[in-house]
Write an enzyme that holds these catalytic residues in place. Structure first.
Site, PDB file in Angstrom:
ATOM      1  N   THR A 186       0.872  -1.178   0.000  1.00 23.57           N
ATOM      2  CA  THR A 186       0.000   0.000   0.000  1.00 23.57           C
ATOM      3  C   THR A 186       0.908   1.226   0.000  1.00 23.57           C
ATOM      4  OG1 THR A 186      -0.010   0.076   2.395  1.00 23.57           O
ATOM      5  CG2 THR A 186      -1.739  -1.218   1.365  1.00 23.57           C
ATOM      6  N   GLU A 332      -5.699  -3.802  -1.252  1.00 25.41           N
ATOM      7  CA  GLU A 332      -6.067  -4.917  -0.368  1.00 25.41           C
ATOM      8  C   GLU A 332      -7.197  -5.765  -0.948  1.00 25.41           C
ATOM      9  OE1 GLU A 332      -5.529  -1.820   0.432  1.00 25.41           O
ATOM     10  OE2 GLU A 332      -4.742  -1.577   2.456  1.00 25.41           O
ATOM     11  N   LYS A 441     -14.946  17.358   9.736  1.00 19.13           N
ATOM     12  CA  LYS A 441     -15.912  17.248  10.840  1.00 19.13           C
ATOM     13  C   LYS A 441     -16.273  18.645  11.323  1.00 19.13           C
ATOM     14  CE  LYS A 441     -14.385  12.702  12.128  1.00 19.13           C
ATOM     15  NZ  LYS A 441     -12.999  12.260  12.099  1.00 19.13           N
ATOM     16  N   TRP A 446     -20.515  15.415   9.416  1.00 21.84           N
ATOM     17  CA  TRP A 446     -19.451  15.158   8.454  1.00 21.84           C
ATOM     18  C   TRP A 446     -19.733  15.854   7.125  1.00 21.84           C
ATOM     19  CZ3 TRP A 446     -18.210   9.172   8.848  1.00 21.84           C
ATOM     20  CH2 TRP A 446     -17.667   8.921  10.119  1.00 21.84           C
TER      21      TRP A 446
HETATM   22  P1  AMP Z   1      -5.001   2.038  -3.673  1.00 22.37           P
HETATM   23  O1  AMP Z   1      -4.835   0.908  -2.745  1.00 22.37           O
HETATM   24  O2  AMP Z   1      -3.741   2.820  -3.918  1.00 22.37           O
HETATM   25  O3  AMP Z   1      -5.672   1.604  -4.939  1.00 22.37           O
HETATM   26  O4  AMP Z   1      -5.960   3.092  -2.962  1.00 22.37           O
HETATM   27  C1  AMP Z   1      -7.243   2.714  -2.529  1.00 22.37           C
HETATM   28  C2  AMP Z   1      -8.037   3.931  -2.138  1.00 22.37           C
HETATM   29  O5  AMP Z   1      -8.215   4.796  -3.250  1.00 22.37           O
HETATM   30  C3  AMP Z   1      -9.427   3.604  -1.691  1.00 22.37           C
HETATM   31  O6  AMP Z   1      -9.484   3.162  -0.350  1.00 22.37           O
HETATM   32  C4  AMP Z   1     -10.150   4.926  -1.914  1.00 22.37           C
HETATM   33  O7  AMP Z   1      -9.923   5.821  -0.837  1.00 22.37           O
HETATM   34  C5  AMP Z   1      -9.474   5.470  -3.148  1.00 22.37           C
HETATM   35  N1  AMP Z   1     -10.288   5.183  -4.331  1.00 22.37           N
HETATM   36  C6  AMP Z   1     -10.122   4.195  -5.224  1.00 22.37           C
HETATM   37  N2  AMP Z   1     -11.040   4.284  -6.198  1.00 22.37           N
HETATM   38  C7  AMP Z   1     -11.821   5.343  -5.913  1.00 22.37           C
HETATM   39  C8  AMP Z   1     -12.966   5.958  -6.530  1.00 22.37           C
HETATM   40  N3  AMP Z   1     -13.477   5.508  -7.659  1.00 22.37           N
HETATM   41  N4  AMP Z   1     -13.505   7.030  -5.915  1.00 22.37           N
HETATM   42  C9  AMP Z   1     -12.996   7.519  -4.765  1.00 22.37           C
HETATM   43  N5  AMP Z   1     -11.924   7.002  -4.147  1.00 22.37           N
HETATM   44  C10 AMP Z   1     -11.340   5.918  -4.709  1.00 22.37           C
END
Ligand code: AMP
Length: 548
Positions: A186, A332, A441, A446
């Protein structure tokens, strides 16, 4: 009583075996790192993957459980490494070259990578890093003898020479389908990055899931181009779901600018592609500057990784006749969690109402289960209004991080807390309203930073928008909207606020608008709210006096 069906472990190299046997002449077009376009097919890719596997076993000493890293663009060679190494029962750890050098050093050592396969692009970066990587035995440079660089990397091996020493008739070993095959960290915006370890079974099931009709609906009539890098969240399944479906592949290589992407879309006659919004913004800018260009073959674009602005979706649909599938997921989750496909029930809605749903992050396909809860863990209603912590389950969702880190995200019933905050509506469409740590917040309620940003992006002259919560003496936090103007634009604070007026609740209105020449991003291309908040640490809202 047990069923009387055959044991057929879900191993990823079976995907390539299938594609090679039944779609052997289906083309794979890549832009090579050396420059020219390169053409191959599944039959050839399979033979070369086997040759590579046998050479890795003989010459690099790889075996079941060995970990090797790749630092590479999306090309046919990267695919050969995925299939060849995974087929041995070894693990491919994809490295994101956009991470800071210190983070790269940390994850390479933490994953215990034995060899690193690198594209020519990253040789200088690794030369500087190698002294801090004591466990790495050597580096395979993904090129042919003619392009081998002079390098200080220890034990440099030429990829094509390595592969040529292997046996194309190599027989894949058999092992358990729960064996690890891929690893991706991550991005670690808070603390050190954490390792996600995919299994053969999870990748095959996830690949099947993504190919489903109510997901990406990939078939052998498609030509698919994963622009999303193989080093970012498993290329959103496409290295598996595309060969599973027998579709042709186009691999964009190192050039991701609008003109280069357009060239690959047209040269390959791509029908489906996938990437983060910034890539599509670059393509749309290129198309806008060259009004004669069209997208006649492109049927659908999968957009995710961060919230897709309405302006991008509408531009594809209305100006180019290309459908957009908004998708959400995370490393994940292998990574797909939901897709904005029109369900049977939603198909009956009038177009304007359907658009409201289409802009959301979508519905979970089979093999993803999701719920929203309050902080005490109580499940919240699907009313489209109530925000909650988004939790997920499924056979391609992590049950732990590598080496047992980050335990707090997994609960006793097996739900993984995504760290996202979302609503789910009566049609089952989930909408991300924020990352839990980015939600604003205000007065005990929220405010969704993502919604403010999406609407601000629709204001003429706005290139990029980020809303952050900053301390406020009365309301705890209030939103500050940070804007990057489009080139040549002089859009003002008053114009941005006027655009938001009436489109969001009054109490969501930002207390101020700040303009920056650029907004900081993370290695996966997301806005770095952490850095942004640090940048505005000493900022005070007009008229507000904060106690020290
Ligand atoms: P990653 O593991 O780098 O792919 O990041 C995952 C995170 O990206 C998720 O937990 C979201 O917060 C954000 N994310 C992924 N896709 C979207 C989407 N379509 N809209 C908003 N946030 C997203």
């Amino acid at each position: 009583m047990r069923g009387l069906m055959q044991d057929f472990p879900l191993l990823v190299h079976r995907v390539l075996d299938h594609a090679a046997r039944w779609h052997g002449s289906t083309p794979i077009l890549s832009r090579s790192v050396e420059g020219p376009l390169h053409r191959t097919d599944y039959a050839r890719l399979s033979r070369r993957s086997k040759a590579l596997a046998s050479a890795c076993q003989k010459r690099l000493g790889l075996k079941l459980g060995s970990v090797v890293a790749t630092m590479a663009w999306n090309t046919w060679r990267h695919l050969e490494i995925w299939y060849g190494v995974m087929g041995l029962g070894a693990i491919v750890h994809t490295l994101n070259p956009r991470l800071f050098a210190s983070q790269l050093g940390y994850i390479i050592n933490h994953a215990e990578d034995q060899w690193i396969f690198t594209d020519l692009t990253f040789v200088p970066l690794l030369e500087k890093l190698q002294d801090s990587l004591p466990g790495v035995k050597g580096f395979v440079i993904m090129t042919d003898a003619a392009h081998m660089p002079t390098t200080t990397l220890r034990n440099p091996v030429c990829y094509e020479e390595l592969l040529a020493s292997g046996d194309e008739a190599f027989a894949w070993p058999e092992f358990d389908e729960n064996t690890a095959c891929g690893m991706c960290y991550t991005s670690g915006t808070t603390g050190n990055p954490k390792g996600v370890l995919y299994s053969h079974r999870s990748n095959v099931l996830h690949g099947l899931m993504c190919a489903l009709g109510d997901a990406m609906a990939i078939s052998s009539r498609d030509v698919a181009m994963p622009v999303v890098p193989m080093f970012h969240a498993n290329a959103w399944s496409m290295a598996f779901s595309v060969p599973i479906s027998g579709a042709a592949l186009v691999m964009p290589g190192p050039r991701l600018d609008g003109a280069a992407i357009y060239e690959m879309l047209t040269e390959g006659r791509v029908t489906i592609t996938a990437a983060v919004p910034t890539v599509w913004l670059m393509l749309l800018n290129h198309l806008e500057q060259n009004p004669a260009l069209r997208l006649p073959d492109l049927q659908r674009v999968v957009i995710g990784g961060s919230a897709c602005p309405e302006s991008i979706m509408k531009a594809f649909v209305e100006s180019y006749g290309t459908d957009v599938i908004h998708a959400w997921g995370m490393t994940e989750m292998s990574p797909i969690g939901s897709l904005g496909i029109q369900s049977g029930r939603a198909a009956g809605l009038p177009p304007e109402e359907w658009w409201t749903l289409k802009l959301k992050q979508g519905r979970p396909p089979f093999m993803v289960d999701m719920k929203i809860t309050d902080d005490a863990g109580n499940t919240l209603p699907h009313d489209g209004k109530t925000f909650g912590r988004l939790k997920v389950k499924g056979p391609a969702v992590a049950k732990s991080y590598f080496k047992g880190e980050g335990l707090a995200a997994f609960d006793a019933e097996g739900w993984f807390d995504t760290g996202d905050v979302a609503t789910i509506d009566e049609y089952g469409y989930m909408q991300i309203t924020d990352r839990a740590k980015d939600v604003i917040k205000s007065g005990g309620e929220w405010i969704s930073s993502i919604e403010i940003e999406n609407i601000a992006l629709g204001c003429p002259g706005v290139q990029e928008a980020a809303a952050i919560g900053l301390p406020h003496p009365k309301w705890d936090e209030r939103p500050l909207l940070v804007i990057v103007r489009k080139q040549g634009s002089e859009v003002s604070r008053a114009e941005v606020l006027a655009h938001l007026e009436g489109r969001i609740a009054k109490w969501w209105m930002p207390d101020d608008v700040a303009f920056l020449p650029e907004i900081p991003h993370t290695a996966t291309g997301k806005i770095s709210k952490l850095e942004l908040r640090a940048l505005f640490r000493d900022y005070r809202f007009p008229g507000s006096v904060l106690p020290d």
